[in-house]
Design an enzyme around this catalytic site. Sequence first.
Site, PDB file in Angstrom:
ATOM      1  N   LEU A  44      15.660  23.315 -38.161  1.00  0.00           N
ATOM      2  CA  LEU A  44      16.630  22.242 -37.939  1.00  0.00           C
ATOM      3  C   LEU A  44      17.389  22.411 -36.632  1.00  0.00           C
ATOM      4  O   LEU A  44      17.585  23.525 -36.133  1.00  0.00           O
ATOM      5  CB  LEU A  44      17.612  22.198 -39.118  1.00  0.00           C
ATOM      6  CG  LEU A  44      16.959  22.051 -40.497  1.00  0.00           C
ATOM      7  CD1 LEU A  44      18.034  21.998 -41.588  1.00  0.00           C
ATOM      8  CD2 LEU A  44      16.074  20.810 -40.574  1.00  0.00           C
ATOM      9  N   HIS A  48      18.980  16.859 -36.779  1.00  0.00           N
ATOM     10  CA  HIS A  48      19.014  16.920 -38.241  1.00  0.00           C
ATOM     11  C   HIS A  48      20.464  17.005 -38.726  1.00  0.00           C
ATOM     12  O   HIS A  48      20.836  16.373 -39.712  1.00  0.00           O
ATOM     13  CB  HIS A  48      18.254  18.153 -38.756  1.00  0.00           C
ATOM     14  CG  HIS A  48      16.801  18.203 -38.385  1.00  0.00           C
ATOM     15  ND1 HIS A  48      16.312  19.033 -37.411  1.00  0.00           N
ATOM     16  CD2 HIS A  48      15.729  17.526 -38.873  1.00  0.00           C
ATOM     17  CE1 HIS A  48      14.996  18.892 -37.313  1.00  0.00           C
ATOM     18  NE2 HIS A  48      14.611  17.974 -38.180  1.00  0.00           N
ATOM     19  N   GLY A 162      16.009   9.486 -38.703  1.00  0.00           N
ATOM     20  CA  GLY A 162      16.389   9.373 -37.299  1.00  0.00           C
ATOM     21  C   GLY A 162      15.600   8.292 -36.570  1.00  0.00           C
ATOM     22  O   GLY A 162      14.399   8.126 -36.803  1.00  0.00           O
ATOM     23  N   VAL A 191      19.722  12.108 -31.126  1.00  0.00           N
ATOM     24  CA  VAL A 191      20.560  13.138 -30.499  1.00  0.00           C
ATOM     25  C   VAL A 191      19.740  13.792 -29.387  1.00  0.00           C
ATOM     26  O   VAL A 191      18.571  14.137 -29.589  1.00  0.00           O
ATOM     27  CB  VAL A 191      21.003  14.192 -31.539  1.00  0.00           C
ATOM     28  CG1 VAL A 191      21.810  15.301 -30.870  1.00  0.00           C
ATOM     29  CG2 VAL A 191      21.813  13.529 -32.651  1.00  0.00           C
ATOM     30  N   SER A 201      12.030  19.697 -33.110  1.00  0.00           N
ATOM     31  CA  SER A 201      11.631  21.064 -33.487  1.00  0.00           C
ATOM     32  C   SER A 201      10.506  21.544 -32.585  1.00  0.00           C
ATOM     33  O   SER A 201      10.364  22.740 -32.327  1.00  0.00           O
ATOM     34  CB  SER A 201      11.175  21.091 -34.948  1.00  0.00           C
ATOM     35  OG  SER A 201      12.175  20.567 -35.782  1.00  0.00           O
TER      36      SER A 201
HETATM   37  P1  AMP Z   1      11.448  16.282 -38.883  1.00  0.00           P
HETATM   38  O1  AMP Z   1      12.022  17.567 -39.402  1.00  0.00           O
HETATM   39  O2  AMP Z   1      10.980  16.367 -37.472  1.00  0.00           O
HETATM   40  O3  AMP Z   1      10.439  15.676 -39.831  1.00  0.00           O
HETATM   41  O4  AMP Z   1      12.654  15.245 -38.832  1.00  0.00           O
HETATM   42  C1  AMP Z   1      13.434  14.983 -39.964  1.00  0.00           C
HETATM   43  C2  AMP Z   1      14.346  13.822 -39.661  1.00  0.00           C
HETATM   44  O5  AMP Z   1      15.190  14.151 -38.561  1.00  0.00           O
HETATM   45  C3  AMP Z   1      13.592  12.536 -39.286  1.00  0.00           C
HETATM   46  O6  AMP Z   1      14.216  11.420 -39.892  1.00  0.00           O
HETATM   47  C4  AMP Z   1      13.743  12.512 -37.791  1.00  0.00           C
HETATM   48  O7  AMP Z   1      13.663  11.216 -37.228  1.00  0.00           O
HETATM   49  C5  AMP Z   1      15.124  13.095 -37.621  1.00  0.00           C
HETATM   50  N1  AMP Z   1      15.302  13.619 -36.253  1.00  0.00           N
HETATM   51  C6  AMP Z   1      14.500  14.498 -35.614  1.00  0.00           C
HETATM   52  N2  AMP Z   1      14.937  14.682 -34.344  1.00  0.00           N
HETATM   53  C7  AMP Z   1      16.025  13.901 -34.196  1.00  0.00           C
HETATM   54  C8  AMP Z   1      16.913  13.640 -33.105  1.00  0.00           C
HETATM   55  N3  AMP Z   1      16.770  14.233 -31.908  1.00  0.00           N
HETATM   56  N4  AMP Z   1      17.931  12.772 -33.306  1.00  0.00           N
HETATM   57  C9  AMP Z   1      18.090  12.155 -34.509  1.00  0.00           C
HETATM   58  N5  AMP Z   1      17.285  12.356 -35.570  1.00  0.00           N
HETATM   59  C10 AMP Z   1      16.263  13.207 -35.419  1.00  0.00           C
END
Ligand code: AMP
Length: 296
Positions: A44, A48, A162, A191, A201
């Site tokens: 995270l 996140h 996100g 973000v 990530s």
């Molecule tokens: P992930 O762990 O990559 O599957 O992401 C989990 C959630 O976090 C998803 O809804 C992503 O769109 C959101 N997310 C990942 N990176 C960002 C970011 N930079 N800004 C906002 N939300 C994010």
Amino acid sequence: MSTPGAAALSSGTPCSTILDLRQQLWAVESAGGLVGFVPTMGYLHAGHSSLIRSAASDCDVVVVSIFVNPLQFAPTEDLSVYPRDLSRDLELIAEAGATADRVIVFTPTVGEMYPSPVLTEVSVGVLSGTMEGASRPTHFTGVATVVAKLFSIIGPCRAYFGEKDFQQLAIIERMVTDLSMPIEVVGCPIVRETDGLALSSRNIYLGGSERAGAPVLRAALDEGVRLIASGTRDADDVRNAMSEVISGEASAVLDYVEVADPRSLAPVDQIDGEVRLFVAAAFGRARLIDNCSATP
Ligand code: AMP
């Protein structure tokens, strides 16, 4: 229900079985608590955190799932090396969820989520075929299937996604509408690092020159926004200009740029209202995506 400031990870340890999670949520539901849900693949970062913070300020109880979902990775992709750090994730969740009454971290194993080969899949038609879906043909069926399963486990809730993964957000919204799921989907802003790179990530994969070059994605989006604001109406002119910006960065291998309708995600010819700009490129073994809104 909520006692501000009384946040606690339930029993301090993540819950890894569906039954354990359901038992905790039955108690929440019977007390009339509003459940917020943030699905993640872990490792995270502040993107996140922003989702967890929104969920914690809106809801009584927040469920954060950490599950690296094999269904959404093609055999050639990075499933086996996807970064993981559970103890750091737990610290970040405790801090970001501090205003909720309770935070439950759900960390199922692959065997818990998929005890037998998956025969039931959810696929969200035409929304899943373009952009990320064209480059990663099995990806969104894997995403929609696991999110549908998580929604089914968690039950009625407010679920936070996100805009960083804007196409994924559109697909989840459409799935919830089409299947009348008792879920309210909330989209949250992207973000970014101070130099414009969207947090991901997968940024951990970037080497020095790749990290230095990666903000070119944001620069390409900025160029698209600038052209549209200054009167360009032919979407191909915008696509060409965004491609040129990315192609000018030595460490970038362009995958696609797109100018699309923000709801249907269909490619646009003439720009006569709000559009969504999308970019994707590889920097070494990090394949990164970004997007933003643009208005004439
Ligand atoms: P992930 O762990 O990559 O599957 O992401 C989990 C959630 O976090 C998803 O809804 C992503 O769109 C959101 N997310 C990942 N990176 C960002 C970011 N930079 N800004 C906002 N939300 C994010």
